[in-house]
Design a protein around this motif. Structure first.
Motif, PDB file in Angstrom:
ATOM      1  N   ALA A   3       4.009 -14.475  -6.788  1.00  0.00           N
ATOM      2  CA  ALA A   3       3.389 -13.525  -7.718  1.00  0.00           C
ATOM      3  C   ALA A   3       4.411 -12.529  -8.245  1.00  0.00           C
ATOM      4  O   ALA A   3       4.424 -12.210  -9.443  1.00  0.00           O
ATOM      5  CB  ALA A   3       2.245 -12.802  -7.027  1.00  0.00           C
ATOM      6  N   GLY A   4       5.277 -12.029  -7.366  1.00  0.00           N
ATOM      7  CA  GLY A   4       6.263 -11.039  -7.767  1.00  0.00           C
ATOM      8  C   GLY A   4       7.231 -11.558  -8.811  1.00  0.00           C
ATOM      9  O   GLY A   4       7.674 -10.810  -9.694  1.00  0.00           O
ATOM     10  N   ARG A   5       7.576 -12.833  -8.735  1.00  0.00           N
ATOM     11  CA  ARG A   5       8.461 -13.430  -9.732  1.00  0.00           C
ATOM     12  C   ARG A   5       7.826 -13.380 -11.117  1.00  0.00           C
ATOM     13  O   ARG A   5       8.507 -13.138 -12.122  1.00  0.00           O
ATOM     14  CB  ARG A   5       8.790 -14.869  -9.333  1.00  0.00           C
ATOM     15  N   GLN A   6       6.519 -13.608 -11.170  1.00  0.00           N
ATOM     16  CA  GLN A   6       5.825 -13.546 -12.458  1.00  0.00           C
ATOM     17  C   GLN A   6       5.663 -12.106 -12.939  1.00  0.00           C
ATOM     18  O   GLN A   6       5.780 -11.812 -14.128  1.00  0.00           O
ATOM     19  CB  GLN A   6       4.466 -14.242 -12.366  1.00  0.00           C
ATOM     20  N   MET A   7       5.388 -11.191 -12.023  1.00  0.00           N
ATOM     21  CA  MET A   7       5.305  -9.779 -12.395  1.00  0.00           C
ATOM     22  C   MET A   7       6.626  -9.316 -12.990  1.00  0.00           C
ATOM     23  O   MET A   7       6.662  -8.605 -14.006  1.00  0.00           O
ATOM     24  CB  MET A   7       4.952  -8.933 -11.174  1.00  0.00           C
ATOM     25  N   SER A   8       7.718  -9.708 -12.363  1.00  0.00           N
ATOM     26  CA  SER A   8       9.044  -9.350 -12.853  1.00  0.00           C
ATOM     27  C   SER A   8       9.303  -9.998 -14.204  1.00  0.00           C
ATOM     28  O   SER A   8       9.871  -9.375 -15.111  1.00  0.00           O
ATOM     29  CB  SER A   8      10.105  -9.800 -11.836  1.00  0.00           C
ATOM     30  N   ARG A   9       8.871 -11.218 -14.359  1.00  0.00           N
ATOM     31  CA  ARG A   9       9.066 -11.969 -15.607  1.00  0.00           C
ATOM     32  C   ARG A   9       8.403 -11.268 -16.795  1.00  0.00           C
ATOM     33  O   ARG A   9       8.995 -11.174 -17.872  1.00  0.00           O
ATOM     34  CB  ARG A   9       8.491 -13.368 -15.427  1.00  0.00           C
ATOM     35  N   PHE A  10       7.200 -10.753 -16.587  1.00  0.00           N
ATOM     36  CA  PHE A  10       6.461 -10.147 -17.692  1.00  0.00           C
ATOM     37  C   PHE A  10       6.742  -8.662 -17.858  1.00  0.00           C
ATOM     38  O   PHE A  10       6.386  -8.071 -18.877  1.00  0.00           O
ATOM     39  CB  PHE A  10       4.957 -10.396 -17.518  1.00  0.00           C
ATOM     40  N   GLY A  11       7.358  -8.040 -16.853  1.00  0.00           N
ATOM     41  CA  GLY A  11       7.818  -6.668 -16.992  1.00  0.00           C
ATOM     42  C   GLY A  11       6.744  -5.604 -17.030  1.00  0.00           C
ATOM     43  O   GLY A  11       7.009  -4.467 -17.441  1.00  0.00           O
ATOM     44  N   ARG A  12       5.526  -5.926 -16.583  1.00  0.00           N
ATOM     45  CA  ARG A  12       4.453  -4.932 -16.584  1.00  0.00           C
ATOM     46  C   ARG A  12       4.277  -4.257 -15.227  1.00  0.00           C
ATOM     47  O   ARG A  12       3.431  -3.400 -15.059  1.00  0.00           O
ATOM     48  CB  ARG A  12       3.117  -5.596 -16.962  1.00  0.00           C
ATOM     49  N   GLY A  13       5.038  -4.693 -14.249  1.00  0.00           N
ATOM     50  CA  GLY A  13       4.820  -4.213 -12.896  1.00  0.00           C
ATOM     51  C   GLY A  13       3.641  -4.930 -12.273  1.00  0.00           C
ATOM     52  O   GLY A  13       3.195  -5.976 -12.762  1.00  0.00           O
ATOM     53  N   GLY A  14       3.122  -4.385 -11.189  1.00  0.00           N
ATOM     54  CA  GLY A  14       1.989  -5.029 -10.525  1.00  0.00           C
ATOM     55  C   GLY A  14       1.813  -4.495  -9.122  1.00  0.00           C
ATOM     56  O   GLY A  14       2.542  -3.601  -8.666  1.00  0.00           O
ATOM     57  N   SER A  15       0.838  -5.057  -8.425  1.00  0.00           N
ATOM     58  CA  SER A  15       0.517  -4.632  -7.068  1.00  0.00           C
ATOM     59  C   SER A  15       0.417  -5.857  -6.164  1.00  0.00           C
ATOM     60  O   SER A  15      -0.359  -6.771  -6.436  1.00  0.00           O
ATOM     61  CB  SER A  15      -0.803  -3.864  -7.047  1.00  0.00           C
ATOM     62  N   ILE A  16       1.202  -5.861  -5.106  1.00  0.00           N
ATOM     63  CA  ILE A  16       1.175  -6.934  -4.110  1.00  0.00           C
ATOM     64  C   ILE A  16       0.590  -6.357  -2.824  1.00  0.00           C
ATOM     65  O   ILE A  16       1.071  -5.336  -2.319  1.00  0.00           O
ATOM     66  CB  ILE A  16       2.583  -7.501  -3.857  1.00  0.00           C
ATOM     67  N   ILE A  17      -0.441  -7.001  -2.322  1.00  0.00           N
ATOM     68  CA  ILE A  17      -1.143  -6.525  -1.130  1.00  0.00           C
ATOM     69  C   ILE A  17      -1.021  -7.581  -0.036  1.00  0.00           C
ATOM     70  O   ILE A  17      -1.519  -8.705  -0.190  1.00  0.00           O
ATOM     71  CB  ILE A  17      -2.624  -6.257  -1.445  1.00  0.00           C
ATOM     72  N   LEU A  18      -0.340  -7.248   1.028  1.00  0.00           N
ATOM     73  CA  LEU A  18      -0.132  -8.181   2.137  1.00  0.00           C
ATOM     74  C   LEU A  18      -1.164  -7.881   3.221  1.00  0.00           C
ATOM     75  O   LEU A  18      -1.214  -6.761   3.739  1.00  0.00           O
ATOM     76  CB  LEU A  18       1.286  -8.034   2.700  1.00  0.00           C
ATOM     77  N   ILE A  19      -1.988  -8.870   3.550  1.00  0.00           N
ATOM     78  CA  ILE A  19      -3.008  -8.649   4.567  1.00  0.00           C
ATOM     79  C   ILE A  19      -2.383  -8.834   5.946  1.00  0.00           C
ATOM     80  O   ILE A  19      -2.024  -9.939   6.345  1.00  0.00           O
ATOM     81  CB  ILE A  19      -4.212  -9.592   4.381  1.00  0.00           C
ATOM     82  N   ALA A  20      -2.247  -7.722   6.630  1.00  0.00           N
ATOM     83  CA  ALA A  20      -1.683  -7.719   7.980  1.00  0.00           C
ATOM     84  C   ALA A  20      -2.847  -7.649   8.965  1.00  0.00           C
ATOM     85  O   ALA A  20      -3.824  -8.382   8.841  1.00  0.00           O
ATOM     86  CB  ALA A  20      -0.721  -6.552   8.149  1.00  0.00           C
ATOM     87  N   SER A  21      -2.771  -6.773   9.919  1.00  0.00           N
ATOM     88  CA  SER A  21      -3.822  -6.609  10.928  1.00  0.00           C
ATOM     89  C   SER A  21      -3.486  -5.386  11.759  1.00  0.00           C
ATOM     90  O   SER A  21      -2.315  -4.999  11.867  1.00  0.00           O
ATOM     91  CB  SER A  21      -3.899  -7.839  11.832  1.00  0.00           C
ATOM     92  N   MET A  22      -4.518  -4.784  12.345  1.00  0.00           N
ATOM     93  CA  MET A  22      -4.233  -3.705  13.286  1.00  0.00           C
ATOM     94  C   MET A  22      -3.400  -4.248  14.450  1.00  0.00           C
ATOM     95  O   MET A  22      -2.716  -3.490  15.146  1.00  0.00           O
ATOM     96  CB  MET A  22      -5.540  -3.070  13.775  1.00  0.00           C
ATOM     97  N   SER A  23      -3.395  -5.582  14.628  1.00  0.00           N
ATOM     98  CA  SER A  23      -2.589  -6.203  15.683  1.00  0.00           C
ATOM     99  C   SER A  23      -1.102  -6.102  15.395  1.00  0.00           C
ATOM    100  O   SER A  23      -0.277  -6.384  16.269  1.00  0.00           O
ATOM    101  CB  SER A  23      -2.971  -7.685  15.833  1.00  0.00           C
ATOM    102  N   GLY A  24      -0.751  -5.699  14.176  1.00  0.00           N
ATOM    103  CA  GLY A  24       0.658  -5.523  13.862  1.00  0.00           C
ATOM    104  C   GLY A  24       1.217  -4.213  14.386  1.00  0.00           C
ATOM    105  O   GLY A  24       2.434  -4.058  14.505  1.00  0.00           O
ATOM    106  N   SER A  25       0.330  -3.265  14.711  1.00  0.00           N
ATOM    107  CA  SER A  25       0.806  -1.971  15.183  1.00  0.00           C
ATOM    108  C   SER A  25       0.228  -1.563  16.537  1.00  0.00           C
ATOM    109  O   SER A  25       0.639  -0.556  17.107  1.00  0.00           O
ATOM    110  CB  SER A  25       0.479  -0.876  14.151  1.00  0.00           C
ATOM    111  N   VAL A  26      -0.733  -2.334  17.044  1.00  0.00           N
ATOM    112  CA  VAL A  26      -1.218  -2.137  18.409  1.00  0.00           C
ATOM    113  C   VAL A  26      -1.278  -3.497  19.085  1.00  0.00           C
ATOM    114  O   VAL A  26      -1.293  -4.528  18.424  1.00  0.00           O
ATOM    115  CB  VAL A  26      -2.624  -1.484  18.451  1.00  0.00           C
ATOM    116  N   THR A  27      -1.316  -3.506  20.386  1.00  0.00           N
ATOM    117  CA  THR A  27      -1.395  -4.758  21.132  1.00  0.00           C
ATOM    118  C   THR A  27      -2.848  -5.081  21.452  1.00  0.00           C
ATOM    119  O   THR A  27      -3.617  -4.197  21.820  1.00  0.00           O
ATOM    120  CB  THR A  27      -0.599  -4.661  22.445  1.00  0.00           C
TER     121      THR A  27
END
Length: 301
Positions: free
Chosen positions: A172-196
């Motif tokens: 997606a970012g390659r296309q955002m860069s291609r068109f030059g309008r910017g954009g928003s990338i949202i990566l779905i992580a988890s609370m498991s990434g910061s707590v055990t």
């Protein structure tokens, strides 16, 4: 004055004057008729999005929310050759909204970087833009003691949950860069990434989600100059088709998970709709490199 002018130019909203600035403008010009703009800030009118893991669960829920916010089209992709009944029902629902939005589906794996880049480039050619991306594909495996965790399964989880997130964001970012309008990338992580996950041997899942948190920060730093924002969204325990299959085998965990947050329950997939729409829209244009936690307060304990 020159500095103030420069600051105003740098930080100007694409929607014009908002809030107090709009009120002051109206005060100076009685011909202006005030109107609410807050919903315009959250609108995704005519925007194009990409959602991995969009066949069901959180991915589909978030794709549907973006269509309700006015996106021209949201392209969902997942492993199954044909979409699920839930996806088809959601597509038909979107078609009846009357806002010219639509859901599209294609089959692809997040682990095939080149195929994903190629397909997203084809979408860019067709739509002429790419505005937001939600990397939601992920897998969950049965917990295994960290000292006994098999290499093959460990690599599989990281390949999908970490590498696959990167490849989706890249596409997606390659296309955002291609068109030059910017954009928003949202990566779905988890609370498991910061707590055990206490009492559960989920070393591969915890490791992969921690990687996603750092990935979002790193990409945000690199892509800021292109006006591409990158954030992560960390849900807590949600009742989805993936967790349902897990709980069906270990029903005692329902009470355990529910009592791990102050709300005393699991989250609903539709409880991330507002957050993801905010992140995809102009309402969050100064938010990048952040992790938004939706865990029912689990981190508060």
């Amino acid at each position: 004055m020159l500095m103030w002018s420069r600051i105003r130019t740098q930080s100007a909203s694409p929607l014009g004057k908002l809030g107090v600035e709009a009120a002051l403008e109206a005060a100076a010009d009685p011909s202006i008729t005030p109107k609410p703009k807050i919903f315009d800030e959250f609108a995704l009118t005519d925007r194009v999005g990409l959602v991995s893991g969009g066949n069901r669960g959180l991915g589909l829920e978030m794709a549907l929310a973006c269509c309700e916010a006015g996106a021209r089209v949201v392209y969902c992709f997942d492993l199954p050759e044909k979409p699920s009944d839930e996806w088809i029902a959601s597509r038909d629902y979107v078609a009846k909204l009357g806002n010219n939005s639509r859901l599209e589906y294609f089959s692809e794996t997040v682990t095939d970087q080149q195929a994903l880049w190629k397909k997203t480039e084809e979408i860019g050619d067709k739509e002429g833009r790419m505005d937001f991306c939600i990397a939601a594909a992920g897998i969950l495996r049965s917990p295994i003691d960290c000292l006994e965790y098999p290499a093959e399964e460990y690599r599989e989880v990281l390949d999908v949950n970490a590498s696959g997130v990167l490849f989706t964001a890249q596409a997606a970012g390659r296309q955002m860069s291609r068109f030059g309008r910017g954009g928003s990338i949202i990566l779905i992580a988890s609370m498991s990434g910061s707590v055990t996950n206490r009492g559960h041997a989920w070393i591969s899942y915890n490791t992969s989600k921690s990687a996603v948190l750092q990935m979002a920060r790193s990409m945000a730093c690199e892509l800021g100059e292109k006006k591409i924002r990158v954030n992560s969204l960390s849900p807590g325990y949600m009742y989805t088709s993936m967790t349902k299959a897990y709980l069906d085998k270990q029903p005692h965990l329902l009470d355990v998970w529910s009592n791990m947050n102050p709300m005393g329950r699991l989250g609903r997939p539709n409880e991330v709709r507002g957050v993801v729409t905010w992140l995809a829209s102009d309402a969050s244009t100064f938010c990048t490199g952040s992790d938004i936690v939706v865990s029912g307060g689990l981190h508060s304990w």
